[in-house]
Each structure stands twice: as C-alpha cells, then as structure tokens.
Write a protein that holds these residues in place. Structure first.
Motif, PDB file in Angstrom:
ATOM      1  N   MET A 286       0.774  -1.120   0.096  1.00  0.00           N
ATOM      2  CA  MET A 286      -0.027   0.064  -0.024  1.00  0.00           C
ATOM      3  C   MET A 286       0.934   1.097   0.114  1.00  0.00           C
ATOM      4  O   MET A 286       0.306   2.345   0.204  1.00  0.00           O
ATOM      5  N   ARG A 287       2.082   1.420  -0.013  1.00  0.00           N
ATOM      6  CA  ARG A 287       2.971   2.459  -0.194  1.00  0.00           C
ATOM      7  C   ARG A 287       3.254   2.544  -1.429  1.00  0.00           C
ATOM      8  O   ARG A 287       4.053   3.642  -1.679  1.00  0.00           O
ATOM      9  N   THR A 288       2.789   1.754  -2.285  1.00  0.00           N
ATOM     10  CA  THR A 288       3.128   1.889  -3.735  1.00  0.00           C
ATOM     11  C   THR A 288       1.844   2.537  -4.476  1.00  0.00           C
ATOM     12  O   THR A 288       0.737   2.419  -3.925  1.00  0.00           O
ATOM     13  N   ARG A 289       2.003   3.361  -5.537  1.00  0.00           N
ATOM     14  CA  ARG A 289       0.908   4.321  -6.200  1.00  0.00           C
ATOM     15  C   ARG A 289      -0.029   3.394  -6.825  1.00  0.00           C
ATOM     16  O   ARG A 289      -1.213   3.715  -6.618  1.00  0.00           O
ATOM     17  N   PRO A 290       0.344   2.399  -7.440  1.00  0.00           N
ATOM     18  CA  PRO A 290      -0.814   1.515  -8.353  1.00  0.00           C
ATOM     19  C   PRO A 290      -1.747   0.874  -7.177  1.00  0.00           C
ATOM     20  O   PRO A 290      -2.964   1.090  -7.404  1.00  0.00           O
ATOM     21  N   ALA A 291      -1.366   0.530  -5.852  1.00  0.00           N
ATOM     22  CA  ALA A 291      -1.965  -0.175  -4.953  1.00  0.00           C
ATOM     23  C   ALA A 291      -2.990   0.948  -4.437  1.00  0.00           C
ATOM     24  O   ALA A 291      -4.353   0.626  -4.275  1.00  0.00           O
ATOM     25  N   ARG A 292      -2.609   1.976  -4.123  1.00  0.00           N
ATOM     26  CA  ARG A 292      -3.284   3.107  -3.570  1.00  0.00           C
ATOM     27  C   ARG A 292      -4.322   3.508  -4.510  1.00  0.00           C
ATOM     28  O   ARG A 292      -5.519   4.105  -4.129  1.00  0.00           O
ATOM     29  N   ALA A 293      -3.859   3.647  -5.967  1.00  0.00           N
ATOM     30  CA  ALA A 293      -4.817   4.263  -6.919  1.00  0.00           C
ATOM     31  C   ALA A 293      -6.134   3.072  -6.895  1.00  0.00           C
ATOM     32  O   ALA A 293      -7.152   3.415  -6.785  1.00  0.00           O
ATOM     33  N   LEU A 294      -5.604   1.668  -7.177  1.00  0.00           N
ATOM     34  CA  LEU A 294      -6.666   0.778  -7.231  1.00  0.00           C
ATOM     35  C   LEU A 294      -7.713   0.795  -6.101  1.00  0.00           C
ATOM     36  O   LEU A 294      -8.913   0.877  -5.900  1.00  0.00           O
ATOM     37  N   THR A 295      -7.113   1.082  -4.718  1.00  0.00           N
ATOM     38  CA  THR A 295      -7.762   1.023  -3.438  1.00  0.00           C
ATOM     39  C   THR A 295      -8.625   2.295  -3.490  1.00  0.00           C
ATOM     40  O   THR A 295     -10.064   2.075  -2.999  1.00  0.00           O
ATOM     41  N   PHE A 296      -8.320   3.331  -3.945  1.00  0.00           N
ATOM     42  CA  PHE A 296      -8.965   4.671  -3.874  1.00  0.00           C
ATOM     43  C   PHE A 296     -10.334   4.677  -4.908  1.00  0.00           C
ATOM     44  O   PHE A 296     -11.435   5.036  -4.784  1.00  0.00           O
ATOM     45  N   VAL A 297      -9.863   3.924  -6.116  1.00  0.00           N
ATOM     46  CA  VAL A 297     -11.001   4.096  -7.370  1.00  0.00           C
ATOM     47  C   VAL A 297     -11.988   3.229  -7.028  1.00  0.00           C
ATOM     48  O   VAL A 297     -13.192   3.402  -6.827  1.00  0.00           O
ATOM     49  N   VAL A 298     -11.604   1.863  -6.563  1.00  0.00           N
ATOM     50  CA  VAL A 298     -12.666   0.925  -6.286  1.00  0.00           C
ATOM     51  C   VAL A 298     -13.205   1.190  -4.742  1.00  0.00           C
ATOM     52  O   VAL A 298     -14.324   1.123  -4.575  1.00  0.00           O
ATOM     53  N   GLY A 299     -12.455   1.320  -3.669  1.00  0.00           N
ATOM     54  CA  GLY A 299     -12.862   1.773  -2.631  1.00  0.00           C
ATOM     55  C   GLY A 299     -13.745   2.789  -2.401  1.00  0.00           C
ATOM     56  O   GLY A 299     -14.789   2.745  -1.407  1.00  0.00           O
ATOM     57  N   SER A 300     -13.653   4.064  -2.764  1.00  0.00           N
ATOM     58  CA  SER A 300     -14.563   5.029  -2.799  1.00  0.00           C
ATOM     59  C   SER A 300     -15.798   4.660  -3.490  1.00  0.00           C
ATOM     60  O   SER A 300     -16.625   5.668  -3.354  1.00  0.00           O
ATOM     61  N   ARG A 301     -16.284   3.749  -3.979  1.00  0.00           N
ATOM     62  CA  ARG A 301     -17.509   3.520  -4.675  1.00  0.00           C
ATOM     63  C   ARG A 301     -17.735   1.879  -4.558  1.00  0.00           C
ATOM     64  O   ARG A 301     -18.109   1.280  -5.444  1.00  0.00           O
ATOM     65  N   LEU A 302     -17.399   1.368  -3.400  1.00  0.00           N
ATOM     66  CA  LEU A 302     -17.500  -0.083  -3.162  1.00  0.00           C
ATOM     67  C   LEU A 302     -18.879  -0.577  -3.331  1.00  0.00           C
ATOM     68  O   LEU A 302     -19.155  -1.631  -3.580  1.00  0.00           O
ATOM     69  N   MET A 303     -19.649   0.031  -2.413  1.00  0.00           N
ATOM     70  CA  MET A 303     -21.031  -0.176  -2.568  1.00  0.00           C
ATOM     71  C   MET A 303     -21.709  -0.212  -3.804  1.00  0.00           C
ATOM     72  O   MET A 303     -22.423  -1.088  -4.474  1.00  0.00           O
TER      73      MET A 303
END
Length: 432
Positions: A286-303
């Motif tokens: 999670m210190r890497t940009r790709p992992a953070r980007a994936l987590t933000f993009v999907v996590g912010s619209r998880l429902m």
C-alpha cells in the motif's frame, strides 16, 4: 501457553487507518465480481431459446477452489474492525448508538435505493413489453443475488453497539456463545431436516465474524506468534473438514452461505490468521502508487461496484448475445477465453455508472444549526424497513413485486431518518 502472549513481533499501529484493510476489502469485492462473472452463463439452446447456466459451479474442481472464492467471512470480519473503530471514535466525540446506526443506514440504504428504482422499472417494463416470464425470473434472480448481503450486514450494524459492549466486557465468552449458538442451529437443522431453521444463523454466524473483527482491531491476532497463527488456522480448517465429512457442512463454501452455517465462522478465523501473517507485505504494497490508486478508485465506490456489478455483467452479456458470433456457448473454451475481456468491460461499465450513482455513497452531512437528528425510534424503524426486503429476497429471490416492495420500504426508510427542523437553538452536530 496463551495464544495471545508471544515473543516480540514488529509493532503494528492500529489506532489509525489500516491501509491493508482497505486493500483487502477492495480485493474481496473484486473476487466476488469475478466469481459472479464466471458463474453466470447465458446462451441459446438448441431450440433458439435463451438458457441460463452456471459454468463455474458445474466444474468438478469448484468445491475445492470455493475455499478461496468465499471471501464474505473476511469481509464481515473487516466490517467488524471498521464498526468498532468507528464506534470508539464516535463515542469519544459524544455520540451514541443511534448516531452510529444512523450513519450506517445512510451509507447502506442510500446507495441501494437507485438499485431498487432500476429493478422496478426494468422488471415491470420487461413484463409490460411481453418478455417471457421465465426469462424475467432468471434475470431477476441473477441480478438480485448480491442483495442478501444487505440483510446480514444491516443486522450486524444494528447489533454492533450492543455487541461491542459485550466484547469489551467478555470478549471470549461472547465469541464462544455465538459459536455455540450457530453450531446448535446447524445440528438442529441437520437433525430435523427443516432447512428454514438455518435462517437463524443469519445472525449468529455473521455476528461471530464481526466479533472476530473486534479482536483484530484490538490487535489480538498481531500479538500471536506466527506458529500459533498457523496452528489456529489449521485447527479451524480441520473443523471445517470434519464438518464436511460429517455432512454438517457442504464442501462448496459458497453453498454454506445459503443459509449460513458455522463453517463460515471457522473460515473467518482461517482468513484473519492469514491476513495477520501477510499484513506486513500488504502494508508495504500500500506504499506503492498502483495499489493506492486501485484502492481509492474501487474503495470510494465499493457499494456501487457490489450492488451494480451483476446488472452490468448481464448488460454486457445482452450486447454480446445481440451480435452474431459474440456469444460462445457457456462453458466452452471460447467462453472461458472471453471472460477476461467481459470482466474488463463490466468494470468499465460499473465505473461509468458510478459517475452518476456513486454520490449516493457519501456519508451523512453534519447537521445545521436548525436541524436535529431523527429520534431513536425512527432510526430503529428505518433499520427494520431496510432489513425486510433483502431478507425476503434472500428467501424467495428477486422478482418485479419484490423490487417494488424494496423501493417502497427503502424510500420510507430514508424519509424516516431525515433530520428534523428546529425553530430555535443550535442542535448538536457530530462529524460522522
């Protein structure tokens, strides 16, 4: 030797946001989306009629891999982690159980309302246009499958303040009590042959997983030696194997979800032990940009991803069926080879759709000076109204009538929890 006393391990700060949890929650939903894509096969039969099949579950190896595909125990456990950390933060700011439930209702009910609007219009519209009833029933049952989650998760959120207090008073007694109750329900169902009795475990099994999340938040899993984590996971896995051998559990871990059996709780133990073992690696990732980007993009619209993914998969499948040569027979080599492309297309459609509906996932706004939170009785009633439709759909499956029923009750629930206007004075405002 106690399982919770050990030699020093790298300290993990759980007082702030656990980014590994954010990543794992996103990965859980992505696994669910991928599994549903592989489970739903729509094609034409020999007579030219549409046929719906389940290519993934028909495979002889499916039961073995379902252990890895069944991620809901981990998701509910991490939901428990989020619940107890959110509750403690809210309580420190003067909030109470009604504030907690109100915030959770908004985050669950509001994103679901557009889904019921769409299902109502689409299913009744298809019936009005003369679509075959068996096709409507098959499609409705498919797209409505994810809604069972709302019944179980709402129940856990409703019970969370009480269960957190129980956890703080007697964590192990509470956990053992839930495990014993869930096992008793399993044995009674097996002994009597009354399958409906298993619905009681909608509470006991998923609350057990949530309680494990409370232990995770307290750092219990991180204070255990690595060998004890492995031993605990092996013991829980052995109990699952014994339950399968004894006919109490199905070898298909997804089938153990409908209705829930205690194999789900045991699997949650295995998964949390595994998460504790790989937590340092996930934190580094999670210190890497790709992992953070994936987590933000999907996590912010998880429902949004969870609630709409099957609808988008069906839509993509419909487009493929309408174009000659784009609909290989479900289960064929060409069908399996096309799944990655269909998965990408479905995710693209969900993300496009999220531009319009993801705003419904926003949490509650702070109250203004002329507002006060809805009273406790209205929040409790709204919770009941939100629970009933997905619970009924869990039993009977989605159909046009239940879509309209869900739309009515979810609209009513949102009306009930709207803030009240006050004439004078400043209402207390909590940032939730």
């Amino acid at each position: 030797m106690s399982l919770t006393t050990s030699a020093p391990r790298p300290s993990i700060d759980l007082t702030g946001r656990d980014l590994a949890v954010d990543l794992v929650r996103v990965c859980c939903v992505l696994v669910v989306v991928t599994a549903h894509l592989l489970m739903v096969g729509v094609g034409f039969g020999a007579d030219g009629a549409l046929e719906i099949s389940k290519p993934l579950t028909d495979q002889p190896w499916f039961a073995a891999v379902s252990v890895f595909g069944q991620v809901m125990p981990l998701f509910f456990a991490l939901g428990g982690f989020a619940a107890i950390t959110g509750w403690r933060s809210l309580r420190a700011r003067g909030g109470d159980g009604t504030d907690f439930l109100h915030a959770r209702l908004i985050r669950l009910v509001r994103p679901t309302l557009p889904v019921f609007v769409f299902f109502t219009v689409a299913l009744w519209g298809a019936r009005g246009l003369g679509a075959p009833e068996d096709v409507i029933a098959g499609v409705a049952a498919g797209v409505g499958t994810p809604l069972w989650f709302l019944a179980a998760f709402l129940l856990c959120q409703w019970a969370a303040p009480v269960m957190i207090r129980q956890h703080e008073r007697a964590p192990w007694h509470t956990l053992v009590g839930l495990a014993g109750a869930a096992t008793a329900v399993d044995l009674f169902r097996l002994g009597t042959g009354v399958a409906m009795v298993g619905l009681i475990n909608l509470a006991f099994v998923w609350l057990f997983a949530q309680q494990l999340g409370f232990l995770y938040a307290d750092g219990v899993f991180f204070r255990m030696r690595r060998r004890w984590l492995l031993a605990l996971a092996a013991a829980a896995a052995s109990l699952i194997v014994a339950g399968v051998a004894g006919g109490v559990y199905s070898p298909d871990m997804l089938a153990n979800q409908y209705p829930a059996v205690f194999a789900i709780g045991l699997l949650a133990i295995v998964q949390l032990c595994g998460l504790a073992l790989v937590h340092p690696a996930l934190t580094a990732l999670m210190r890497t940009r790709p992992a953070r980007a994936l987590t933000f993009v999907v996590g912010s619209r998880l429902m949004t991803v969870y609630l709409w993914h099957l609808t988008c998969i069906i839509a993509i499948t419909g487009v493929c069926l309408s174009v000659p040569g784009w609909h290989p027979a479900p289960g064929s080599v060409d069908w399996w080879a096309s799944r990655p492309l269909v998965l990408v297309a479905a995710f693209a459609l969900v993300l496009l759709l999220s531009l319009a509906v993801a705003r419904f996932e926003r949490g509650p706004r702070p109250l203004t000076a002329t507002e006060r939170r809805a009273p406790a009785w209205r929040v409790q009633l709204a919770t009941l109204l939100a629970f009933v439709p997905p619970f009924v759909i869990l039993i009977h499956g989605l159909d046009p009538t239940l879509a309209l029923f869900g739309l009515s009750l979810y609209s009513s629930a949102l009306i009930l929890i709207r803030p009240d206007r006050v004439a004078t004075g400043r209402a207390p405002s909590l940032t939730r």
